[in-house]
Design a protein around this motif. Structure first.
Motif, PDB file in Angstrom:
ATOM      1  N   PRO A 284       5.675 -13.093  -1.168  1.00 17.60           N
ATOM      2  CA  PRO A 284       4.786 -12.520  -1.976  1.00 17.60           C
ATOM      3  C   PRO A 284       5.347 -11.042  -2.635  1.00 17.60           C
ATOM      4  CG  PRO A 284       3.819 -13.177   0.072  1.00 17.60           C
ATOM      5  CD  PRO A 284       5.332 -13.414   0.201  1.00 17.60           C
ATOM      6  N   ALA A 285       6.103 -10.513  -1.332  1.00 14.10           N
ATOM      7  CA  ALA A 285       6.745  -9.093  -2.237  1.00 14.10           C
ATOM      8  C   ALA A 285       7.649  -9.333  -3.328  1.00 14.10           C
ATOM      9  CB  ALA A 285       7.390  -8.375  -0.999  1.00 14.10           C
ATOM     10  N   ALA A 286       8.385 -10.253  -3.215  1.00  5.17           N
ATOM     11  CA  ALA A 286       9.388 -10.675  -4.188  1.00  5.17           C
ATOM     12  C   ALA A 286       8.773 -11.026  -5.310  1.00  5.17           C
ATOM     13  CB  ALA A 286      10.533 -11.690  -3.766  1.00  5.17           C
ATOM     14  N   PHE A 287       7.559 -11.822  -5.466  1.00  6.38           N
ATOM     15  CA  PHE A 287       7.012 -11.971  -6.623  1.00  6.38           C
ATOM     16  C   PHE A 287       6.375 -10.569  -7.247  1.00  6.38           C
ATOM     17  CE2 PHE A 287       2.886 -13.449  -8.491  1.00  6.38           C
ATOM     18  CZ  PHE A 287       3.322 -14.099  -9.517  1.00  6.38           C
ATOM     19  N   SER A 288       5.763  -9.823  -6.380  1.00  5.01           N
ATOM     20  CA  SER A 288       5.142  -8.749  -6.860  1.00  5.01           C
ATOM     21  C   SER A 288       6.329  -7.863  -7.550  1.00  5.01           C
ATOM     22  CB  SER A 288       4.475  -7.987  -5.707  1.00  5.01           C
ATOM     23  OG  SER A 288       4.468  -6.471  -5.906  1.00  5.01           O
ATOM     24  N   LEU A 289       7.536  -7.688  -6.761  1.00  2.03           N
ATOM     25  CA  LEU A 289       8.490  -6.708  -7.202  1.00  2.03           C
ATOM     26  C   LEU A 289       9.152  -7.406  -8.383  1.00  2.03           C
ATOM     27  CD1 LEU A 289       9.961  -5.377  -3.891  1.00  2.03           C
ATOM     28  CD2 LEU A 289       8.313  -4.334  -5.516  1.00  2.03           C
ATOM     29  N   GLY A 290       9.412  -8.542  -8.499  1.00  2.54           N
ATOM     30  CA  GLY A 290      10.016  -8.961  -9.561  1.00  2.54           C
ATOM     31  C   GLY A 290       9.458  -9.829 -10.644  1.00  2.54           C
ATOM     32  N   ARG A 291       8.286  -9.798 -10.810  1.00  3.07           N
ATOM     33  CA  ARG A 291       7.488 -10.528 -11.620  1.00  3.07           C
ATOM     34  C   ARG A 291       6.048  -9.726 -12.015  1.00  3.07           C
ATOM     35  NH1 ARG A 291       9.435 -15.314 -13.806  1.00  3.07           N
ATOM     36  NH2 ARG A 291       8.936 -14.983 -15.725  1.00  3.07           N
ATOM     37  N   MET A 292       5.568  -8.834 -11.342  1.00  7.09           N
ATOM     38  CA  MET A 292       4.292  -8.191 -11.780  1.00  7.09           C
ATOM     39  C   MET A 292       4.719  -6.744 -11.752  1.00  7.09           C
ATOM     40  SD  MET A 292       1.941  -9.986  -9.174  1.00  7.09           S
ATOM     41  CE  MET A 292       0.220  -9.189  -9.760  1.00  7.09           C
ATOM     42  N   LYS A 293       5.697  -6.234 -12.600  1.00  8.78           N
ATOM     43  CA  LYS A 293       5.900  -4.882 -12.768  1.00  8.78           C
ATOM     44  C   LYS A 293       4.563  -3.906 -12.460  1.00  8.78           C
ATOM     45  CE  LYS A 293      10.375  -5.658 -14.037  1.00  8.78           C
ATOM     46  NZ  LYS A 293      10.998  -6.371 -12.922  1.00  8.78           N
TER      47      LYS A 293
ATOM     48  N   THR B 118      -3.189  -6.422  -7.147  1.00  5.59           N
ATOM     49  CA  THR B 118      -2.590  -7.501  -6.586  1.00  5.59           C
ATOM     50  C   THR B 118      -1.264  -7.209  -6.116  1.00  5.59           C
ATOM     51  OG1 THR B 118      -4.012  -8.379  -8.196  1.00  5.59           O
ATOM     52  CG2 THR B 118      -3.137  -9.906  -6.798  1.00  5.59           C
ATOM     53  N   ALA B 119      -0.603  -6.697  -7.093  1.00  3.28           N
ATOM     54  CA  ALA B 119       0.980  -6.601  -6.881  1.00  3.28           C
ATOM     55  C   ALA B 119       1.126  -5.530  -5.737  1.00  3.28           C
ATOM     56  CB  ALA B 119       1.625  -5.950  -8.223  1.00  3.28           C
ATOM     57  N   LEU B 120       0.250  -4.659  -5.731  1.00  2.08           N
ATOM     58  CA  LEU B 120       0.635  -3.730  -4.409  1.00  2.08           C
ATOM     59  C   LEU B 120       0.276  -4.357  -3.051  1.00  2.08           C
ATOM     60  CD1 LEU B 120       1.605  -0.858  -4.271  1.00  2.08           C
ATOM     61  CD2 LEU B 120      -0.524  -0.008  -3.918  1.00  2.08           C
ATOM     62  N   ALA B 121      -0.855  -5.072  -3.174  1.00  2.00           N
ATOM     63  CA  ALA B 121      -1.376  -5.754  -1.750  1.00  2.00           C
ATOM     64  C   ALA B 121      -0.343  -6.962  -1.629  1.00  2.00           C
ATOM     65  CB  ALA B 121      -2.505  -6.617  -2.278  1.00  2.00           C
ATOM     66  N   LEU B 122       0.494  -7.732  -2.667  1.00  2.00           N
ATOM     67  CA  LEU B 122       1.353  -8.690  -2.113  1.00  2.00           C
ATOM     68  C   LEU B 122       2.713  -7.753  -1.558  1.00  2.00           C
ATOM     69  CD1 LEU B 122       1.295 -10.858  -5.321  1.00  2.00           C
ATOM     70  CD2 LEU B 122       0.576 -11.403  -2.674  1.00  2.00           C
TER      71      LEU B 122
END
Lengths: 302, 309
Positions: free
Chosen positions: A109-118, B30-34
């Motif tokens: 999830p963290a990689a998805f958040s950092l890599g994809r959801m700027k 969501t991004a922060l939560a992930l």
């Protein structure tokens, strides 16, 4: 090539054959040196096998150390019958599986958040994650030791000398690198995919589970293998944090309890090493390409 | 992507803008939560302990009094400390250089082979990297063992006198480096092989047409194309080798007479075994300068590549 060779005419006849000959020489030399290097690289594991198959009597007789005259599986049988060794093995296995699960639950999830959801600070954070990967365990084991003692004093939860406490510590070794390779994999997935998903009304979580996970599966396998092998072979943390024989993991157990002062039961020690090295070796044998992909991903992507 | 949707609806009604804003808000939350578990893990178990180590190094042995830099100053006047510094640098630099050389050479040999055989060789040569170091080092320990040494047995066959691999400072230093090179060279091989494969064949063909010799091809085509990977692999390896613990701990345990101690093993001996946690922390902190320099160069490379893509 052939067209140009014809155009040049008679002179071309000599050229390819000399080229071929030099190439054959290069190949020959390559094989010679690779065999030498292979002997060097495979010497310890082969030696483990040879010694693991010997009886103590044969080892003490100091016959040719590179050959087994009376092969026996006694050492392996003795180990599989010893509760101590099986405890080491179980501790290692439970820790490795738990760490893999925790690592993937945090890293993907963290990689998805950092890599994809700027989001604000996401690039800095990604770089920060990478930097923490460069902080070695040999810098952190002393403060962690003190912190675990402190947790015991304040909350009564004894972390030191308990093998399961390593499940909390090991993710620090695996998560940063796994996040880093997963970021690379997620970023290599075309943007159109998530746009399509958004138009179809998918949320971000759905997007991750329905689209990104299946597409990035090779990356996930590579990261899983990495996390498993790292937690299987970690030596410093269990060495510093566990003492009692029933709390040890395989590498530390073999080093500290099987090697007892002057009673070196070398046949058994080598058999123990070989069986201890088996899980990563088996994974490697079957999933070599993923293993290598994970290895090279750190530096070639990024 | 958000811009794309907005551009398609230039007449953006207030309602639409509201949902867009909501989406943006939802998106960043969501991004922060992930990413939150990652942030928590790293800040509590990596960042905090790292700073805590600095604090610990400033306490006295009982860990009740603050002594400032006294531990560090004590170390600077301690002969064993300087021996450890020298040995750490010798160990890390020599090992990395040899790993890189062996990796470079073997990767060329593997690359020379026909494509079908490459997989098999690559698989075989990576085995040292796959075996947990603790276990392979035990095998090495016994290969070096003075009375049963299998290596000395081989040397004896060639009429060479037996070598006290782990008993004399010079040979002990050689042995720990050798085992580290054995363990780490396959990693270089894999990295350099990947790099070699990414060099376009046309460059070699062009060089061949220009009449370049084999050396010239390596020097003017291969090396410049691989420069980045060579540098980054060496920096990575420098960090890992510098912070190594297992090999020295198992093979020599710092002996004979502390001659093979490196930062990690000495910090362990002082901090955990000697029960002097502040001193152990001080020793391990001396790894920071080298780590910092290597990290700086790695990061610079990553940023440069990031901006060029």
């Amino acid at each position: 090539m052939s067209a140009s060779a014809q155009a040049i005419g008679p002179r071309a006849a000599a050229k390819p054959s000399s080229l071929k000959r030099s190439r054959r020489w290069a190949l020959w030399w390559s094989y010679v040196f690779l065999v030498l290097f292979a002997i060097f690289f495979l010497m310890p594991p082969v030696y483990m096998l040879i010694m693991g198959l010997k009886t103590s009597g044969e080892i003490a007789a100091m016959t040719n150390p590179w050959w087994v005259f009376h092969p026996t599986l006694e050492n392996f049988k003795a180990l599989l019958g010893s509760t101590q060794y099986l405890t080491f093995f179980r501790n290692s296995a439970v820790i490795a599986v738990a760490v893999v699960i925790i690592t993937m639950l945090i890293a993907v999830p963290a990689a998805f958040s950092l890599g994809r959801m700027k989001f604000w600070g996401s690039t800095t954070l990604a770089t920060g994650v990478f930097l923490t990967y460069l902080i070695p365990d040999s810098l952190l084991f002393i403060p962690l030791f003190k912190i675990m003692a402190w947790v015991h004093e304040t909350t009564g939860i004894a972390l030191l000398n308990h093998w399961w406490a390593l499940i909390i510590i090991y993710p620090t070794l695996t998560v940063p690198f796994c996040t880093w390779i997963m970021i690379g994999y997620f970023q290599s997935i075309p943007k159109e995919l998530d746009e399509a998903a958004l138009i179809d009304g998918a949320g971000y979580i759905q997007m991750l589970t329905k689209i990104f996970l299946p597409v990035a599966l090779p990356g996930i396998i590579a990261a899983t293998i990495f996390a498993f092998t790292v937690s299987w072979s970690e030596f410093l943390y269990p060495m510093a944090f566990t003492v009692s024989t029933d709390q040890l993991v395989l590498p530390v157990g073999i080093v500290t309890t099987l090697i007892k002062g002057d009673v070196y039961n070398w046949g058994q020690i080598m058999a123990a090493c070989l069986m201890g090295a088996a899980p990563p070796l088996i994974i490697y044998a079957f999933l070599m390409d993923y293993y290598i992909a994970g290895l090279t991903a750190g530096a070639t992507k990024g | 992507m958000a811009n794309g949707i907005a551009a398609k609806a230039p007449a953006s009604s207030p309602a639409r803008r509201m949902t867009m804003q909501k989406l943006m808000r939802r998106r960043s939350t969501t991004a922060l939560a992930l990413a939150l578990p990652l942030i928590v893990l790293i800040s509590t178990l990596v960042i905090y302990p790292a700073f805590y180590a600095v604090y610990l190094s400033m306490l006295d042995r009982t860990m009740e009094h603050f002594t400032g830099l006294r531990n560090i100053l004590f170390l600077l006047h301690f002969d064993t400390f300087w021996m450890v510094v020298k040995q750490s640098c010798l160990f890390a630099i020599t090992a990395v250089i040899f790993k890189a050389l062996i990796g470079f050479v073997t990767s060329h040999f593997v690359h020379n082979l026909p494509a079908k055989g490459q997989r098999k060789w690559r698989g075989m040569l990576l085995v040292p990297w796959v075996i947990p170091t603790a276990m392979s080092t035990i095998a090495w320990f016994w290969l070096f063992d003075p009375s049963y040494s299998a290596i000395n047995w081989l040397l004896a066959k060639f009429g060479i006198e037996s070598i006290p691999f782990l008993g004399v400072p010079g040979w002990a230093r050689f042995s720990v480096i050798l085992v580290n090179v054995w363990y780490g060279a396959p990693f270089f091989l894999i990295m350099y092989l990947a790099a070699l494969k990414s060099v376009p064949d046309q460059l070699y063909e062009a060089a061949a047409i220009d009449g370049a010799s084999w050396w010239q091809k390596v020097w003017y085509v291969t090396l410049p194309m691989m420069r980045n990977i060579i540098a980054i692999t060496m920096l990575f390896s420098l960090i890992v080798t510098f912070a190594n613990f297992d090999i020295v701990r198992i093979l020599t345990y710092g002996g004979p007479v502390n001659s093979t101690h490196i930062f990690a093993t000495w910090a362990f001996a002082l901090g955990i075994q000697g029960n002097n946690i502040p001193m152990g922390a001080s020793v391990s902190l001396f790894m920071l300068p080298i780590l910092g320099v290597a990290a700086y160069f790695i990061l610079r490379d990553i940023n440069r590549r990031g901006s060029s893509v």
